[in-house]
Motif scaffolding. Structure first.
Motif, PDB file in Angstrom:
ATOM      1  N   ASP A 180       2.738 -12.112  -0.516  1.00  0.00           N
ATOM      2  CA  ASP A 180       1.433 -12.646  -0.184  1.00  0.00           C
ATOM      3  C   ASP A 180       0.753 -11.773   0.868  1.00  0.00           C
ATOM      4  OD1 ASP A 180       2.239 -13.646   2.543  1.00  0.00           O
ATOM      5  OD2 ASP A 180       3.535 -14.914   1.331  1.00  0.00           O
ATOM      6  N   GLU A 181      -0.496 -12.102   1.180  1.00  0.00           N
ATOM      7  CA  GLU A 181      -1.298 -11.283   2.093  1.00  0.00           C
ATOM      8  C   GLU A 181      -0.691 -11.218   3.491  1.00  0.00           C
ATOM      9  OE1 GLU A 181      -5.888 -11.236   3.806  1.00  0.00           O
ATOM     10  OE2 GLU A 181      -5.437 -12.224   1.903  1.00  0.00           O
ATOM     11  N   ARG A 182      -0.153 -12.362   3.962  1.00  0.00           N
ATOM     12  CA  ARG A 182       0.433 -12.392   5.302  1.00  0.00           C
ATOM     13  C   ARG A 182       1.647 -11.474   5.399  1.00  0.00           C
ATOM     14  NH1 ARG A 182       3.126 -17.860   7.571  1.00  0.00           N
ATOM     15  NH2 ARG A 182       4.629 -17.237   5.986  1.00  0.00           N
ATOM     16  N   THR A 183       2.511 -11.499   4.380  1.00  0.00           N
ATOM     17  CA  THR A 183       3.710 -10.656   4.373  1.00  0.00           C
ATOM     18  C   THR A 183       3.339  -9.186   4.318  1.00  0.00           C
ATOM     19  OG1 THR A 183       4.889 -12.419   3.198  1.00  0.00           O
ATOM     20  CG2 THR A 183       5.910 -10.246   3.205  1.00  0.00           C
ATOM     21  N   LEU A 184       2.323  -8.865   3.512  1.00  0.00           N
ATOM     22  CA  LEU A 184       1.896  -7.469   3.406  1.00  0.00           C
ATOM     23  C   LEU A 184       1.335  -6.969   4.734  1.00  0.00           C
ATOM     24  CD1 LEU A 184       1.443  -4.942   1.717  1.00  0.00           C
ATOM     25  CD2 LEU A 184      -0.733  -5.926   0.938  1.00  0.00           C
ATOM     26  N   LYS A 185       0.561  -7.803   5.418  1.00  0.00           N
ATOM     27  CA  LYS A 185       0.010  -7.414   6.717  1.00  0.00           C
ATOM     28  C   LYS A 185       1.117  -7.144   7.727  1.00  0.00           C
ATOM     29  CE  LYS A 185      -4.584  -9.569   6.647  1.00  0.00           C
ATOM     30  NZ  LYS A 185      -5.448 -10.639   7.236  1.00  0.00           N
ATOM     31  N   LYS A 186       2.138  -8.010   7.731  1.00  0.00           N
ATOM     32  CA  LYS A 186       3.263  -7.821   8.641  1.00  0.00           C
ATOM     33  C   LYS A 186       3.992  -6.511   8.358  1.00  0.00           C
ATOM     34  CE  LYS A 186       4.410 -12.593   9.896  1.00  0.00           C
ATOM     35  NZ  LYS A 186       5.455 -13.658   9.830  1.00  0.00           N
ATOM     36  N   LEU A 187       4.150  -6.196   7.083  1.00  0.00           N
ATOM     37  CA  LEU A 187       4.828  -4.959   6.711  1.00  0.00           C
ATOM     38  C   LEU A 187       4.026  -3.739   7.169  1.00  0.00           C
ATOM     39  CD1 LEU A 187       7.089  -3.448   5.243  1.00  0.00           C
ATOM     40  CD2 LEU A 187       5.797  -3.731   3.115  1.00  0.00           C
ATOM     41  N   LEU A 188       2.722  -3.773   6.957  1.00  0.00           N
ATOM     42  CA  LEU A 188       1.870  -2.650   7.363  1.00  0.00           C
ATOM     43  C   LEU A 188       1.851  -2.498   8.886  1.00  0.00           C
ATOM     44  CD1 LEU A 188      -1.133  -3.118   4.891  1.00  0.00           C
ATOM     45  CD2 LEU A 188       0.691  -1.422   4.755  1.00  0.00           C
ATOM     46  N   GLN A 189       1.846  -3.620   9.596  1.00  0.00           N
ATOM     47  CA  GLN A 189       1.888  -3.571  11.063  1.00  0.00           C
ATOM     48  C   GLN A 189       3.213  -2.988  11.553  1.00  0.00           C
ATOM     49  OE1 GLN A 189       1.105  -7.668  11.972  1.00  0.00           O
ATOM     50  NE2 GLN A 189      -1.129  -7.470  11.784  1.00  0.00           N
ATOM     51  N   ALA A 190       4.299  -3.331  10.854  1.00  0.00           N
ATOM     52  CA  ALA A 190       5.608  -2.803  11.217  1.00  0.00           C
ATOM     53  C   ALA A 190       5.675  -1.300  10.999  1.00  0.00           C
ATOM     54  CB  ALA A 190       6.694  -3.504  10.405  1.00  0.00           C
ATOM     55  N   VAL A 191       5.058  -0.832   9.914  1.00  0.00           N
ATOM     56  CA  VAL A 191       5.002   0.615   9.657  1.00  0.00           C
ATOM     57  C   VAL A 191       4.178   1.293  10.746  1.00  0.00           C
ATOM     58  CG1 VAL A 191       4.167   2.407   8.079  1.00  0.00           C
ATOM     59  CG2 VAL A 191       5.329   0.389   7.164  1.00  0.00           C
ATOM     60  N   ALA A 192       3.026   0.696  11.072  1.00  0.00           N
ATOM     61  CA  ALA A 192       2.168   1.273  12.114  1.00  0.00           C
ATOM     62  C   ALA A 192       2.864   1.285  13.471  1.00  0.00           C
ATOM     63  CB  ALA A 192       0.857   0.484  12.204  1.00  0.00           C
ATOM     64  N   GLY A 193       3.689   0.253  13.720  1.00  0.00           N
ATOM     65  CA  GLY A 193       4.387   0.177  14.996  1.00  0.00           C
ATOM     66  C   GLY A 193       5.672   0.987  15.049  1.00  0.00           C
ATOM     67  N   GLY A 194       6.085   1.517  13.914  1.00  0.00           N
ATOM     68  CA  GLY A 194       7.270   2.367  13.880  1.00  0.00           C
ATOM     69  C   GLY A 194       8.588   1.644  13.675  1.00  0.00           C
ATOM     70  N   SER A 195       8.557   0.317  13.527  1.00  0.00           N
ATOM     71  CA  SER A 195       9.809  -0.418  13.340  1.00  0.00           C
ATOM     72  C   SER A 195      10.296  -0.389  11.887  1.00  0.00           C
ATOM     73  CB  SER A 195       9.642  -1.867  13.797  1.00  0.00           C
ATOM     74  OG  SER A 195       8.617  -2.510  13.071  1.00  0.00           O
ATOM     75  N   VAL A 196       9.427  -0.009  10.981  1.00  0.00           N
ATOM     76  CA  VAL A 196       9.789   0.144   9.572  1.00  0.00           C
ATOM     77  C   VAL A 196       9.322   1.520   9.119  1.00  0.00           C
ATOM     78  CG1 VAL A 196       9.406  -0.691   7.209  1.00  0.00           C
ATOM     79  CG2 VAL A 196       9.670  -2.326   9.074  1.00  0.00           C
ATOM     80  N   SER A 197      10.212   2.270   8.470  1.00  0.00           N
ATOM     81  CA  SER A 197       9.849   3.612   8.006  1.00  0.00           C
ATOM     82  C   SER A 197       8.985   3.527   6.758  1.00  0.00           C
ATOM     83  CB  SER A 197      11.115   4.415   7.696  1.00  0.00           C
ATOM     84  OG  SER A 197      11.757   3.904   6.541  1.00  0.00           O
ATOM     85  N   THR A 198       8.276   4.593   6.477  1.00  0.00           N
ATOM     86  CA  THR A 198       7.440   4.617   5.275  1.00  0.00           C
ATOM     87  C   THR A 198       8.283   4.525   4.017  1.00  0.00           C
ATOM     88  OG1 THR A 198       7.430   7.039   5.378  1.00  0.00           O
ATOM     89  CG2 THR A 198       5.545   5.892   6.345  1.00  0.00           C
ATOM     90  N   ASP A 199       9.473   5.140   4.038  1.00  0.00           N
ATOM     91  CA  ASP A 199      10.354   5.062   2.872  1.00  0.00           C
ATOM     92  C   ASP A 199      10.835   3.639   2.629  1.00  0.00           C
ATOM     93  OD1 ASP A 199      10.118   7.734   2.311  1.00  0.00           O
ATOM     94  OD2 ASP A 199      11.976   8.326   3.340  1.00  0.00           O
ATOM     95  N   GLU A 200      11.165   2.928   3.720  1.00  0.00           N
ATOM     96  CA  GLU A 200      11.604   1.545   3.583  1.00  0.00           C
ATOM     97  C   GLU A 200      10.470   0.676   3.066  1.00  0.00           C
ATOM     98  OE1 GLU A 200      13.416  -2.141   6.278  1.00  0.00           O
ATOM     99  OE2 GLU A 200      13.177  -0.137   7.168  1.00  0.00           O
ATOM    100  N   ALA A 201       9.267   0.898   3.584  1.00  0.00           N
ATOM    101  CA  ALA A 201       8.102   0.140   3.119  1.00  0.00           C
ATOM    102  C   ALA A 201       7.830   0.424   1.649  1.00  0.00           C
ATOM    103  CB  ALA A 201       6.877   0.489   3.959  1.00  0.00           C
ATOM    104  N   LEU A 202       7.982   1.680   1.255  1.00  0.00           N
ATOM    105  CA  LEU A 202       7.772   2.034  -0.141  1.00  0.00           C
ATOM    106  C   LEU A 202       8.769   1.308  -1.039  1.00  0.00           C
ATOM    107  CD1 LEU A 202       6.299   3.809  -2.210  1.00  0.00           C
ATOM    108  CD2 LEU A 202       7.986   5.602  -1.779  1.00  0.00           C
ATOM    109  N   GLY A 203      10.006   1.186  -0.570  1.00  0.00           N
ATOM    110  CA  GLY A 203      11.021   0.468  -1.328  1.00  0.00           C
ATOM    111  C   GLY A 203      10.661  -0.999  -1.521  1.00  0.00           C
ATOM    112  N   ARG A 204      10.100  -1.607  -0.472  1.00  0.00           N
ATOM    113  CA  ARG A 204       9.711  -3.017  -0.572  1.00  0.00           C
ATOM    114  C   ARG A 204       8.517  -3.218  -1.501  1.00  0.00           C
ATOM    115  NH1 ARG A 204       9.885  -5.472   5.601  1.00  0.00           N
ATOM    116  NH2 ARG A 204      11.806  -4.428   6.295  1.00  0.00           N
ATOM    117  N   LEU A 205       7.668  -2.201  -1.569  1.00  0.00           N
ATOM    118  CA  LEU A 205       6.450  -2.313  -2.372  1.00  0.00           C
ATOM    119  C   LEU A 205       6.617  -1.808  -3.801  1.00  0.00           C
ATOM    120  CD1 LEU A 205       3.865  -1.062   0.293  1.00  0.00           C
ATOM    121  CD2 LEU A 205       4.169  -3.404  -0.506  1.00  0.00           C
TER     122      LEU A 205
END
Length: 250
Positions: A2-27
């Protein structure tokens, strides 16, 4: 997702707590998941605010169970419509927390962690007679799975108009009204004249010969003189509930 989960993921990528590769895997499976016999649209919840709904007729119990497990496994609300009771065991095994509603033949689960939509108020689901209850329940279950407050008002058809007038204030307080009726289909017009909110009319296949399996109430509702009435197809409680949810969502 959902939109809330996606926003949290993007914020985590921007904050550096989630790597782009990990985010790509989730998406990676966000657009869809190919099960071979079905392609599950995981992007629909983000696009429309509600995940894909499973239409149970014509599908085997194993197919329904597989699709249901795929949808609920992502933490999304789950709704199966037109599912015969004999198909329930494998579906219940795949989604143990789901609830089967026998009258409407729906199987539903709204996870506790599912985000609540911002709503304008409650939706009144009003049905003319007890025979219309299966269709009314389908609308009510659809709304509940979508996270909308529902008030069910039953057996208030125009043959006893005093029953309807007694509930007028409660119905008028709703943001949207779903009106379910068979026979001659007069209930939505009566409601349309009583309330100042949208009325979603649902003709049912209830009635004797000249009711023509719902065609007569369908045509009556389509020719209603009440301008705040819109009509869905015969026995389409799901469509009415979904449409009412979109109106009620801020």
């Amino acid at each position: 997702m959902d939109e809330r989960t996606l926003k949290k993921l993007l914020q985590a990528v921007a904050g550096g707590s989630v790597s782009t590769d990990e985010a790509l895997g989730r998406l990676r499976d966000l657009p869809f998941a190919d099960l071979g016999y079905a392609v599950v649209d995981h992007h629909r919840q983000l696009r429309q605010g509600f995940p894909e709904v499973i239409y149970g007729e014509g599908k085997t119990a194993a197919q329904i169970a597989g699709i249901a497990k795929e949808i609920s496994g992502r933490g999304a609300p789950l709704l199966v419509t037109r599912m015969a009771a004999e198909k329930l065991p494998p579906v219940q095994e795949a989604v143990p927390k789901g609830v089967y509603h026998a009258a409407s033949r729906t199987f539903a689960l709204r996870p506790a962690r599912a985000p609540k939509p911002k709503v304008r108020g409650y939706v009144a689901v009003v049905c003319a007679g007890t025979s219309d209850l299966p269709v009314a329940e389908e609308a009510a279950v659809t709304l509940a799975v979508a996270g909308h407050p529902v008030r069910e008002i039953t057996d208030v058809g125009v043959a006893g108009i005093h029953r309807l007038l007694k509930r007028r204030e409660e119905i008028a307080g709703a943001s949207v009204v779903v009106a379910v009726a068979g026979m001659e289909g007069a209930l939505p017009t009566a409601l349309g004249g009583l309330v100042g909110v949208p009325v979603v009319a649902v003709p049912t296949s209830v009635g004797y010969g000249a009711a023509l399996n719902g065609l007569t109430p369908l045509l009556g509702m389509l020719t209603s003189c009440a301008p705040n009435v819109a009509v869905v197809n015969i026995d389409n409680g799901f469509g009415a509930g979904f449409y009412a949810a979109m109106i009620n969502r801020k």
